[in-house]
Motif scaffolding. Sequence first.
Motif, PDB file in Angstrom:
ATOM      1  N   LEU A  68     -48.082  69.376  80.037  1.00 57.27           N
ATOM      2  CA  LEU A  68     -47.995  69.126  78.615  1.00 57.27           C
ATOM      3  C   LEU A  68     -49.309  69.448  77.915  1.00 57.27           C
ATOM      4  O   LEU A  68     -49.334  69.909  76.794  1.00 57.27           O
ATOM      5  CB  LEU A  68     -47.605  67.670  78.358  1.00 57.27           C
ATOM      6  N   TYR A  80     -44.305  78.554  75.207  1.00 59.89           N
ATOM      7  CA  TYR A  80     -43.666  77.793  74.144  1.00 59.89           C
ATOM      8  C   TYR A  80     -42.260  78.303  73.839  1.00 59.89           C
ATOM      9  O   TYR A  80     -41.322  77.529  73.732  1.00 59.89           O
ATOM     10  CB  TYR A  80     -44.524  77.842  72.878  1.00 59.89           C
ATOM     11  N   CYS A 137     -39.967  75.773  75.535  1.00 60.87           N
ATOM     12  CA  CYS A 137     -40.017  74.824  74.422  1.00 60.87           C
ATOM     13  C   CYS A 137     -38.732  74.916  73.601  1.00 60.87           C
ATOM     14  O   CYS A 137     -38.722  75.464  72.510  1.00 60.87           O
ATOM     15  CB  CYS A 137     -41.238  75.143  73.570  1.00 60.87           C
ATOM     16  N   SER A 159     -36.320  72.058  73.602  1.00 58.59           N
ATOM     17  CA  SER A 159     -35.693  70.748  73.714  1.00 58.59           C
ATOM     18  C   SER A 159     -35.344  70.223  72.326  1.00 58.59           C
ATOM     19  O   SER A 159     -36.064  70.463  71.349  1.00 58.59           O
ATOM     20  CB  SER A 159     -36.635  69.759  74.404  1.00 58.59           C
ATOM     21  N   LEU A 186     -35.319  67.906  69.207  1.00 61.86           N
ATOM     22  CA  LEU A 186     -36.438  67.096  68.720  1.00 61.86           C
ATOM     23  C   LEU A 186     -36.007  65.723  68.220  1.00 61.86           C
ATOM     24  O   LEU A 186     -36.856  64.944  67.800  1.00 61.86           O
ATOM     25  CB  LEU A 186     -37.186  67.853  67.623  1.00 61.86           C
ATOM     26  N   HIS A 245     -45.050  70.873  65.086  1.00 61.04           N
ATOM     27  CA  HIS A 245     -44.187  71.241  66.205  1.00 61.04           C
ATOM     28  C   HIS A 245     -43.969  72.740  66.208  1.00 61.04           C
ATOM     29  O   HIS A 245     -43.994  73.397  65.163  1.00 61.04           O
ATOM     30  CB  HIS A 245     -42.836  70.515  66.118  1.00 61.04           C
ATOM     31  N   CYS A 265     -40.994  71.893  70.671  1.00 63.29           N
ATOM     32  CA  CYS A 265     -41.870  70.883  71.275  1.00 63.29           C
ATOM     33  C   CYS A 265     -43.111  70.761  70.405  1.00 63.29           C
ATOM     34  O   CYS A 265     -43.314  71.520  69.461  1.00 63.29           O
ATOM     35  CB  CYS A 265     -42.233  71.258  72.704  1.00 63.29           C
ATOM     36  N   GLU A 266     -43.932  69.775  70.741  1.00 64.48           N
ATOM     37  CA  GLU A 266     -45.124  69.530  69.934  1.00 64.48           C
ATOM     38  C   GLU A 266     -46.087  70.706  70.046  1.00 64.48           C
ATOM     39  O   GLU A 266     -46.251  71.295  71.125  1.00 64.48           O
ATOM     40  CB  GLU A 266     -45.799  68.229  70.377  1.00 64.48           C
TER      41      GLU A 266
END
Length: 845
Positions: A2, A22, A26, A28, A30, A91, A181-182
């Motif tokens: 992460l 990413y 990335c 997922s 939110l 994000h 993702c963040e």
Amino acid sequence: ILVYPRVLQNLFPLTALIFFFYTGVCRSPLGMSRGQILDEDISASSQWSDSTAAKYGRLDCEEGDGAWCPEIAGEPENMNEFLQIDLRSLHFITLVGTQGRHAGGIGNEFAQTYKIKYSRDGSRWISWRNRQGKEVIEGNRNAYDIVLKDMEPPIIARFVRFMPVIDHSMNVCMRVELYGCEWLDGLVSYNSPLGQQMTLNGQHVHLNDSVYDGAMSYSMTEGLGQLTDGMCGLDDFTHSHVYNVWPGYDYVGWSNESFPNGYVEIMFEFDRTRNFTTMKVHCNNMFSRRVKTFQKVVCYFRSELDWEATPISFSPVMDDVNPSARFVTVSLYNHMASAIKCQYYFSDIWMMFSEITFQSDTAMYNTTLAPPKTGPPIRDDPTHKVDDSNTRILIGCLVAIIFILVAIIVIILWRQVWQKMLEKVSRRMLDDELTASLSIQSETFTYNNNNSPSSVPSEQESNSTYERIFPLGPDYQEPSRLVRKLPEFSQTSEDTGEFQNVQEGVPHYAEADIVNLQGVTGGNTYAVSALTMDLLSGKDVAVEEFPRKLLTFKEKLGEGQFGEVHLCEAEGMQDFMDEEFSFDVIENQTVLVAVKMLRADANKNARNDFLKEIKIMSRLKDPNIIRLLAVCMSSDPLCMITEYMENGDLNQFLSRHEPEGMIALLSNAPTVSYSNLHHMATQIASGMKYLSSLNFVHRDLATRNCLVGKNYTIKIADFGMSRNLYSGDYYRIQGRAVLPIRWMSWESILLGKFTTSSDVWAFGVTLWEMLTFCKEQPYSQLSDEQVIENTGEFFRDQRRQIYLPQPPMCPDPVYKLMLSCWNRNTKERPSFQEIHHTLLDCIGY
């Protein structure tokens, strides 16, 4: 992972080449559908009623009246309705999903098109555009289906607005989800000179930042763009991952002629003060075109209001041998900063970047450690101390993990040594016995009435020498025994028409016990693990009886030893659909279906296999797998009714089309774009991922077994073998079984081993077929015997094996994916889950 996600690039170089971490991983949700995003963080410009407020605009939820619905008023051109989501922090958003208002069948409102605006600070709003500059996104076509759209390019934002395009012909309601993702880099903008244009052999190469979302005049300010879009450029900067764009699209580049000081200055602004460890710059190094990585970089840091007087400097090693693009890693020595200004010095005429990333911790971390031996000292911050007790616990855990890893390594090495000792004798025999040449006549095994094999000379001369392959380990069975135990090898002679039982006491060929079904057409149906079959056997078949009188015969698709496959029109099929499945057709319209029919004179074993196939097919529920719709079991002949796609199989579909280009324009032929090829390949990988998750092995994956529907929808089928059209794709073994050898892995041909890994091999061949538009057979320059001989070269692994060539229009990363599917070592081939992720990330079509 992460904190340092890009470490994965070193572990998975192919994925890193195609797409950054990413965009690849990335994806997922939110928190709209799962509730992690709170009601207070969801707002809207207006609402139709309290029961259609913004908080009800969650994807796949039915609370309130089932969706967010704006208050519709005013003229269409003045409409500015939006549903806004506050993610509380920056994000990286790669995907969005939308849905209409269904409300259990009561609602029928949805947005056919919409736009997206986003903001990083809540004050400056940016309209999202795709890589071709289009703002409007295609939305939903009904109130219940979820439509996912890739954000190409992805966006970095805290606030996102969904803005339905309203034309007053219908009311709109929306349910939405964001995927990503963040944003760990914390970068909120970079300021840079405008990218420039290169003239190369009379061709213009545009090296501008085409997706930059800030202000652009003489320079680029207050925005993010291609240097942070997660996409790394290719070695040859004139080519791109993205289809139908200009040369140089992936890179931002500058010529030293425009910079008298000899450097390009880029300033990076961050969301807060951070503790920076490294900066990675993806550079082009095509020195034959006078393009090189930077000679030196000098970076200044701003921690509060002022810039530090002392910068850091780094000079990478110049490479005039390898022209590959690469990441250059610059150590930032744990500097505290909220902004960084870097001056990149030219080492040749041109300098090109495609990605710049930063690795950092927050400024709260302890920095009282001793300074590094090189570089400027690290700033001391005495207000934050390390908890020694926690440090001791951490060190203890790391030591324990190291001991466990050492023990595992010792066990693995011991097993390998032991296995090599057991294999020594067999390997000695291989030198003398193994041959993949089909120049030697072999004996064929026939069966007497009590199923005992007797060796007699074959009436037909057979060049197959499978019986001469010796086992290498417990997973590999001697093929001379294999011929007697595999269902597809144990068919009886055509004159008796009997269905033989597999010899009892002989172990199965795969790594797990397998239940193999003959199938009514004589083709390879899915091979199912015995455990899965046991689970299925205890369940009733949830498939309804369909009236035969509602079936209208259209044509025969194929036939086999025990049955036939017919193309039929079915009336009223919608009434037999469950809630999970429906046809996109007008009510009362007939539907094309494939009907597998078991002949009335089929023996008991064939009938039992037919019932097992129904049971298995009834459990397969995936958008990219042909579905069992209904059955006719009340009387003979027994029938199972499956989906059929209006555009036929993928092999015939692609062979009737041409790739987009000059040839298609001159011939006026219908075309298929690379993006649509990518879409179809991704669907095949998705369907196979589903089958592999159930431990199902297809054994005959090819374009002939993929059906094409509307909008390039793909569904995997299993009756391609039954069609005379593809008889040339199958090789007859000793007058008995037929095998698709040009799609089969070496271990399947030589050792009779069929697993998910052998399906992965076939997927690579299927992908090759697609990129050649099915204009030729795989290994068309080789005879069937030479194809089998080539598998012996894979077995010996002396680098004499022949691979399918790279199709002319196939991007390098995609061909590398094919080659990974054809890896000799089954354990080194990618899984279908990895293939599916790679194709989702791949934008090279």
